[in-house]
Motif scaffolding. Structure first.
Motif, PDB file in Angstrom:
ATOM      1  N   GLY A 160     -24.635 -72.028  22.535  1.00 39.40           N
ATOM      2  CA  GLY A 160     -24.229 -72.445  21.193  1.00 39.40           C
ATOM      3  C   GLY A 160     -24.714 -71.483  20.132  1.00 39.40           C
ATOM      4  O   GLY A 160     -25.092 -71.884  19.032  1.00 39.40           O
ATOM      5  N   PRO A 162     -25.058 -68.683  17.200  1.00 37.43           N
ATOM      6  CA  PRO A 162     -24.317 -68.335  15.985  1.00 37.43           C
ATOM      7  C   PRO A 162     -23.691 -66.953  16.134  1.00 37.43           C
ATOM      8  O   PRO A 162     -24.050 -66.196  17.050  1.00 37.43           O
ATOM      9  CB  PRO A 162     -25.411 -68.345  14.901  1.00 37.43           C
ATOM     10  CG  PRO A 162     -26.675 -68.085  15.633  1.00 37.43           C
ATOM     11  CD  PRO A 162     -26.522 -68.716  16.973  1.00 37.43           C
ATOM     12  N   GLU A 240     -20.472 -72.963   7.135  1.00 38.96           N
ATOM     13  CA  GLU A 240     -20.164 -73.745   8.330  1.00 38.96           C
ATOM     14  C   GLU A 240     -19.935 -75.223   8.022  1.00 38.96           C
ATOM     15  O   GLU A 240     -19.006 -75.845   8.551  1.00 38.96           O
ATOM     16  CB  GLU A 240     -21.296 -73.586   9.352  1.00 38.96           C
ATOM     17  CG  GLU A 240     -20.962 -74.196  10.704  1.00 38.96           C
ATOM     18  CD  GLU A 240     -21.846 -73.659  11.804  1.00 38.96           C
ATOM     19  OE1 GLU A 240     -21.946 -74.318  12.838  1.00 38.96           O
ATOM     20  OE2 GLU A 240     -22.431 -72.580  11.628  1.00 38.96           O
ATOM     21  N   ARG A 251     -16.976 -73.705  16.158  1.00 34.45           N
ATOM     22  CA  ARG A 251     -17.375 -72.972  17.362  1.00 34.45           C
ATOM     23  C   ARG A 251     -16.163 -72.685  18.259  1.00 34.45           C
ATOM     24  O   ARG A 251     -16.022 -71.589  18.797  1.00 34.45           O
ATOM     25  CB  ARG A 251     -18.430 -73.765  18.134  1.00 34.45           C
ATOM     26  CG  ARG A 251     -19.794 -73.782  17.482  1.00 34.45           C
ATOM     27  CD  ARG A 251     -20.453 -72.407  17.571  1.00 34.45           C
ATOM     28  NE  ARG A 251     -21.773 -72.422  16.960  1.00 34.45           N
ATOM     29  CZ  ARG A 251     -22.021 -72.037  15.720  1.00 34.45           C
ATOM     30  NH1 ARG A 251     -21.027 -71.626  14.951  1.00 34.45           N
ATOM     31  NH2 ARG A 251     -23.239 -72.070  15.230  1.00 34.45           N
ATOM     32  N   GLN A 254     -14.149 -69.857  16.717  1.00 31.44           N
ATOM     33  CA  GLN A 254     -14.811 -68.565  16.899  1.00 31.44           C
ATOM     34  C   GLN A 254     -14.657 -68.052  18.324  1.00 31.44           C
ATOM     35  O   GLN A 254     -14.378 -66.865  18.551  1.00 31.44           O
ATOM     36  CB  GLN A 254     -16.292 -68.676  16.524  1.00 31.44           C
ATOM     37  CG  GLN A 254     -16.525 -68.826  15.026  1.00 31.44           C
ATOM     38  CD  GLN A 254     -17.976 -69.110  14.698  1.00 31.44           C
ATOM     39  OE1 GLN A 254     -18.702 -69.712  15.490  1.00 31.44           O
ATOM     40  NE2 GLN A 254     -18.403 -68.690  13.523  1.00 31.44           N
TER      41      GLN A 254
END
Length: 351
Positions: A160, A162, A240, A251, A254
């Motif tokens: 997870g 960034p 975010e 997420r 991305q």
């Protein structure tokens, strides 16, 4: 002067054409001019009339062979690979909110390079000859690129992470791939090492229509996906929490953009080699010139990326003939100072 006479005076006509449209048309015009120059110039120059006659099939047979068998495939490969690398860089910069992001930072290009040198190492005999067809080399590049991109995406999905940490994963895996490339080149046959070095620099001089066709089919699937995701790219420019408040799965979006960028890069470098800095310069230039929404910027980046690679290939053909200098050398000469400019500019902004 009465109010009635003032009202009857003709008002100056203002142009209703947006500035972005003018810029896009200018980019397309420059791209078309470079394409014509790329077809006309080379070891034997041709006039515009000869070029048009050969393209239409009414010119001399020798001109037709030179243009359609040699120069047009090279032009098409340069344009398509530049477009793909530019859109890959654009997707990465939007996904990470970082103008310095480019395909090379995720280890994609380095993974493709490792795939190529492993292929040359495994399938070369003692006489420095390949035991299989060289046409399998693009597949090796694709497998290497997608393999390393998959590792980055897997690490990002499991942790997870960034966007900044995802970039660090890519840098680390890219360094690992570079080390592998160096080892295989040092330990491999000298002839194959020089061939690998040419690919690593990025070149389109061996382009064939069969390769162009494969790349065009792949991009015909991937490019529309980029433009379908432009609305989500605009939402990603928010912080975010704000992006999530608009209903965007941050997420997941991305990761989709990372996967799309990896596939675009793999498709381009598998045929054109590791042409550097296009994925950095083209999206950044499009953002400076066009601003606005992601759809407009993506179109501008695609036009600029194609123009950069075509111009680089044209430059090496004109100024270094009869030598075949990799086009990637020119893009590096242009891109490296531009990269420093972006770094210095960013430093002044945050100072």
């Amino acid at each position: 002067m009465t109010a009635a006479s003032f009202a009857q005076r003709p008002r100056p006509v203002r142009s209703r054409i947006p500035a972005r449209v003018v810029i896009l048309v200018a980019c397309a015009t420059v791209l078309c001019a470079l394409a014509l120059a790329s077809v006309a110039l080379g070891s034997s120059g041709m006039s515009l009339q000869r070029v048009l006659s050969a393209i239409l099939g009414t010119g001399e047979r020798s001109d037709t062979i030179i243009i359609w068998s040699l120069r047009m495939p090279r032009l098409a490969m340069a344009g398509l690979s530049g477009l793909a690398l530019a859109l890959a860089g654009f997707a990465l910069q939007r996904a990470t909110r970082n103008p310095l992001a480019s395909p090379s930072v995720l280890g994609i290009v380095d993974g493709a390079a490792l795939g190529v040198v492993v292929f040359l190492f495994l399938f070369s005999n003692d006489a420095n000859a390949l035991t299989v067809s060289i046409q399998w080399q693009p597949l090796a590049a694709v497998l290497g690129a997608l393999g390393f991109a998959g590792l980055v995406i897997l690490l990002a999905a499991r942790t997870g992470a960034p966007p900044l940490r995802v970039i660090l994963y890519g840098v680390a895996l890219g360094a690992l791939a570079k080390a592998g490339v160096t080892l295989f080149i040092v330990d491999g046959p000298v002839h194959r090492a020089s061939q690998a070095a040419m690919w690593l620099a990025g070149s389109v001089y061996q382009a064939r229509w069969a390769d162009v066709q494969v790349l065009a089919i792949v991009l015909g699937v991937l490019v529309p996906l980029v433009f379908l995701l432009t609305r989500r790219m605009d939402q990603l420019q928010l912080d975010e929490l704000s992006a999530q408040a608009t209903g965007l799965p941050v997420r997941a979006t991305q990761l989709m953009l990372f996967a799309l960028a990896a596939t675009l890069t793999a498709a381009a470098v598998s045929f054109a080699g590791a042409i550097g800095f296009v994925g950095l310069v083209a999206p950044h230039a499009a953002r400076l010139m066009l601003g606005g929404r992601a759809g407009v910027q993506a179109l501008g980046a695609a036009l600029i990326g194609a123009a950069i690679v075509i111009a680089a290939d044209l430059a090496v053909r004109v100024f270094f003939a009869p030598l075949e200098v990799p086009a990637g050398a020119v893009t590096a000469v242009i891109g490296a100072p531009y990269f420093l400019f972006i770094l210095i500019r960013a430093g002044r902004v945050h100072a």
